[in-house]
Design a protein around this motif. Structure first.
Motif, mmCIF file in Angstrom:
data_model
loop_
_atom_site.group_PDB
_atom_site.id
_atom_site.type_symbol
_atom_site.label_atom_id
_atom_site.label_comp_id
_atom_site.label_asym_id
_atom_site.label_seq_id
_atom_site.Cartn_x
_atom_site.Cartn_y
_atom_site.Cartn_z
ATOM 1 N N ALA A 201 0.838 -1.215 0.000
ATOM 2 C CA ALA A 201 0.000 0.000 0.000
ATOM 3 C C ALA A 201 0.868 1.258 0.000
ATOM 4 N N LEU A 202 2.014 1.199 0.688
ATOM 5 C CA LEU A 202 2.938 2.349 0.655
ATOM 6 C C LEU A 202 3.439 2.577 -0.765
ATOM 7 N N GLY A 203 3.802 1.493 -1.433
ATOM 8 C CA GLY A 203 4.273 1.591 -2.818
ATOM 9 C C GLY A 203 3.197 2.167 -3.727
ATOM 10 N N ARG A 204 1.948 1.723 -3.485
ATOM 11 C CA ARG A 204 0.831 2.247 -4.297
ATOM 12 C C ARG A 204 0.749 3.765 -4.171
ATOM 13 N N GLU A 205 0.913 4.313 -2.952
ATOM 14 C CA GLU A 205 0.837 5.771 -2.755
ATOM 15 C C GLU A 205 1.945 6.489 -3.526
ATOM 16 N N GLU A 206 3.128 5.884 -3.579
ATOM 17 C CA GLU A 206 4.234 6.492 -4.345
ATOM 18 C C GLU A 206 3.892 6.517 -5.835
ATOM 19 N N ALA A 207 3.285 5.420 -6.327
ATOM 20 C CA ALA A 207 2.903 5.385 -7.746
ATOM 21 C C ALA A 207 1.867 6.470 -8.029
ATOM 22 N N ILE A 208 0.937 6.645 -7.095
ATOM 23 C CA ILE A 208 -0.090 7.690 -7.268
ATOM 24 C C ILE A 208 0.573 9.069 -7.304
ATOM 25 N N ASP A 209 1.532 9.306 -6.402
ATOM 26 C CA ASP A 209 2.260 10.585 -6.397
ATOM 27 C C ASP A 209 2.929 10.837 -7.744
ATOM 28 N N ALA A 210 3.587 9.795 -8.272
ATOM 29 C CA ALA A 210 4.298 9.954 -9.548
ATOM 30 C C ALA A 210 3.312 10.330 -10.656
ATOM 31 N N ILE A 211 2.149 9.667 -10.677
ATOM 32 C CA ILE A 211 1.158 9.968 -11.726
ATOM 33 C C ILE A 211 0.700 11.419 -11.597
ATOM 34 N N GLU A 212 0.449 11.862 -10.353
ATOM 35 C CA GLU A 212 -0.014 13.240 -10.145
ATOM 36 C C GLU A 212 1.029 14.251 -10.599
ATOM 37 N N VAL A 213 2.283 13.990 -10.211
ATOM 38 C CA VAL A 213 3.356 14.935 -10.541
ATOM 39 C C VAL A 213 3.546 15.026 -12.061
ATOM 40 N N LEU A 214 3.369 13.882 -12.748
ATOM 41 C CA LEU A 214 3.555 13.872 -14.207
ATOM 42 C C LEU A 214 2.299 14.331 -14.946
ATOM 43 N N SER A 215 1.268 14.725 -14.203
ATOM 44 C CA SER A 215 0.020 15.167 -14.840
ATOM 45 C C SER A 215 -0.287 16.615 -14.513
ATOM 46 N N SER A 216 0.662 17.322 -13.858
ATOM 47 C CA SER A 216 0.347 18.690 -13.448
ATOM 48 C C SER A 216 1.238 19.703 -14.173
ATOM 49 N N GLY A 217 0.909 20.988 -14.000
ATOM 50 C CA GLY A 217 1.668 22.062 -14.643
ATOM 51 C C GLY A 217 1.661 21.894 -16.151
ATOM 52 N N SER A 218 2.835 22.128 -16.741
ATOM 53 C CA SER A 218 2.929 22.073 -18.203
ATOM 54 C C SER A 218 2.688 20.655 -18.726
ATOM 55 N N LEU A 219 2.790 19.649 -17.846
ATOM 56 C CA LEU A 219 2.616 18.267 -18.314
ATOM 57 C C LEU A 219 1.149 17.873 -18.430
ATOM 58 N N GLN A 220 0.258 18.744 -17.896
ATOM 59 C CA GLN A 220 -1.178 18.473 -17.972
ATOM 60 C C GLN A 220 -1.619 18.183 -19.404
ATOM 61 N N ARG A 221 -1.111 19.008 -20.334
ATOM 62 C CA ARG A 221 -1.582 18.922 -21.720
ATOM 63 C C ARG A 221 -0.506 18.342 -22.634
ATOM 64 N N THR A 222 0.407 17.561 -22.067
ATOM 65 C CA THR A 222 1.522 17.088 -22.888
ATOM 66 C C THR A 222 1.047 16.151 -24.012
ATOM 67 N N GLN A 223 1.739 16.267 -25.154
ATOM 68 C CA GLN A 223 1.478 15.359 -26.277
ATOM 69 C C GLN A 223 2.599 14.332 -26.372
ATOM 70 N N ASP A 224 3.518 14.381 -25.425
ATOM 71 C CA ASP A 224 4.696 13.522 -25.484
ATOM 72 C C ASP A 224 4.304 12.066 -25.231
ATOM 73 N N LEU A 225 4.545 11.226 -26.246
ATOM 74 C CA LEU A 225 4.055 9.844 -26.164
ATOM 75 C C LEU A 225 4.734 9.063 -25.038
ATOM 76 N N SER A 226 6.042 9.337 -24.816
ATOM 77 C CA SER A 226 6.739 8.622 -23.738
ATOM 78 C C SER A 226 6.089 8.933 -22.397
ATOM 79 N N LEU A 227 5.734 10.196 -22.207
ATOM 80 C CA LEU A 227 5.125 10.582 -20.928
ATOM 81 C C LEU A 227 3.746 9.957 -20.769
ATOM 82 N N ILE A 228 2.995 9.935 -21.859
ATOM 83 C CA ILE A 228 1.642 9.361 -21.791
ATOM 84 C C ILE A 228 1.744 7.858 -21.482
#
Ligand code: HEC
Length: 283
Positions: A201-228
């Protein structure tokens, strides 16, 4: 990392105060650097770096009428705060409001920013170094580091500011992934099924954090396929870690953990070449 000759004008100089994305000042690693004289209240110089950045004078800090915080030191200053007095060669005694430069590797995850939380977005925090508030301190210099000029735009939408913020988000996500992988590995070794579930469950929270961080700011609307694709693999890891955290038996948990580890390593590959990462990030 654009530091030039530590503190050289015309550079970003983030590394001078956030060495390797951490909170150590590059200056404090070099006690021979000019300006390393003791402070009047006896706070030692060196490795645990404090510096003035003048966040207190940001328009947002003033508009919110936040009380000035002098950070380290206990001497009453003319600004009304309690802080420190520095002795600057050629300048004399200067009042200082200093804070520890903190680690920035997980800064993307810690909004709002700075000691008084006056800044809401990471882009604004990076662009702070281009504002008059920061340049005012830069011109006096700092008793620890001497002036640390930062050449950067004050506009949060400036492409360079956006790039640095994106870089900080990717660093943050890499740290989350390292931490999730470590939890996944530890869960496999755990003694009881309850321990397996809790660590997963701790690991799951870290994965959730990573998804949030990669989905905010300028990355919200990213078209970068690697990021998606990276986010998709992180979602798979989150699902698998969640399954492990609620598995009814050891074999089920083991299967889910193996899938999670594969998905996490796959997501990391899309952010950075693993060969270029420190050993603890390569496991
Ligand atoms: C003169 C030293 C110095 C330099 C140069 C510097 N920083 Fe900082 N940084 C600090 C200090 C000190 C703080 C904490 C200030 C406060 O809370 O008032 C800070 C805070 C931050 C924060 C906020 C972290 C949080 O969780 O609140 C970010 C992000 C940041 N710096 C990024 C950068 C970037 C990017 C650069 C280069 C463009 C940079 N810094 C250059 C000293 C420095």
């Amino acid at each position: 990392m654009d530091t030039g000759n530590i503190g050289e004008p015309g550079h970003k100089n983030c590394n001078a105060c956030h060495f390797n994305g951490g909170g150590t000042g590059a200056f404090s690693l070099n006690p021979g650097a000019p300006g390393f004289t003791p402070k009047l209240d006896g706070v030692p110089r060196g490795f645990n770096f404090t510096t003035g950045t003048n966040v207190n004078a940001l328009p947002a800090s003033l508009a919110l009428r936040l009380p000035r915080d002098g950070g380290f030191g206990s001497i009453r200053l003319p600004f009304g705060s309690f802080g420190n007095i520095g002795e600057i060669p050629g300048v004399g005694r200067v009042p200082l409001e200093e804070f520890n430069s903190m680690s920035v590797i997980e800064s993307a995850d810690t909004a709002p920013f700075f000691h008084n939380h006056a800044v809401e977005t990471l882009e604004e925090a990076v662009a702070f170094y281009g504002t008059p508030a920061y340049s005012a301190v830069e011109s006096i210099g700092d008793a620890v580091a001497g002036p640390v000029p930062v050449k950067i735009s004050s506009n949060p939408n400036d492409p360079e500011v956006q790039d640095i913020s994106t870089f900080l988000r990717v660093l943050n996500a890499l740290e989350n992934i390292r931490s999730a992988l470590s939890a996944g590995e530890r869960a496999r070794q755990a003694a009881s099924l309850t321990d397996v579930q809790e660590i997963a469950a701790l690991g799951r929270e870290e994965a959730i954090d990573a998804i949030e961080v990669l989905s905010s700011g300028s990355l919200q609307r990213t078209q970068d396929l690697s990021l998606i694709l990276c986010r998709a693999r992180l979602s798979a890891a989150r699902g698998a870690l969640n399954a492990a955290s609620s598995a009814g038996n050891r074999a089920g948990a083991e299967q889910a953990l193996r899938e999670a580890l594969t998905a996490l390593r796959g997501s990391r590959e899309l952010l950075a070449d693993p060969a270029t990462l420190p050993a603890s990030f390569r496991k």
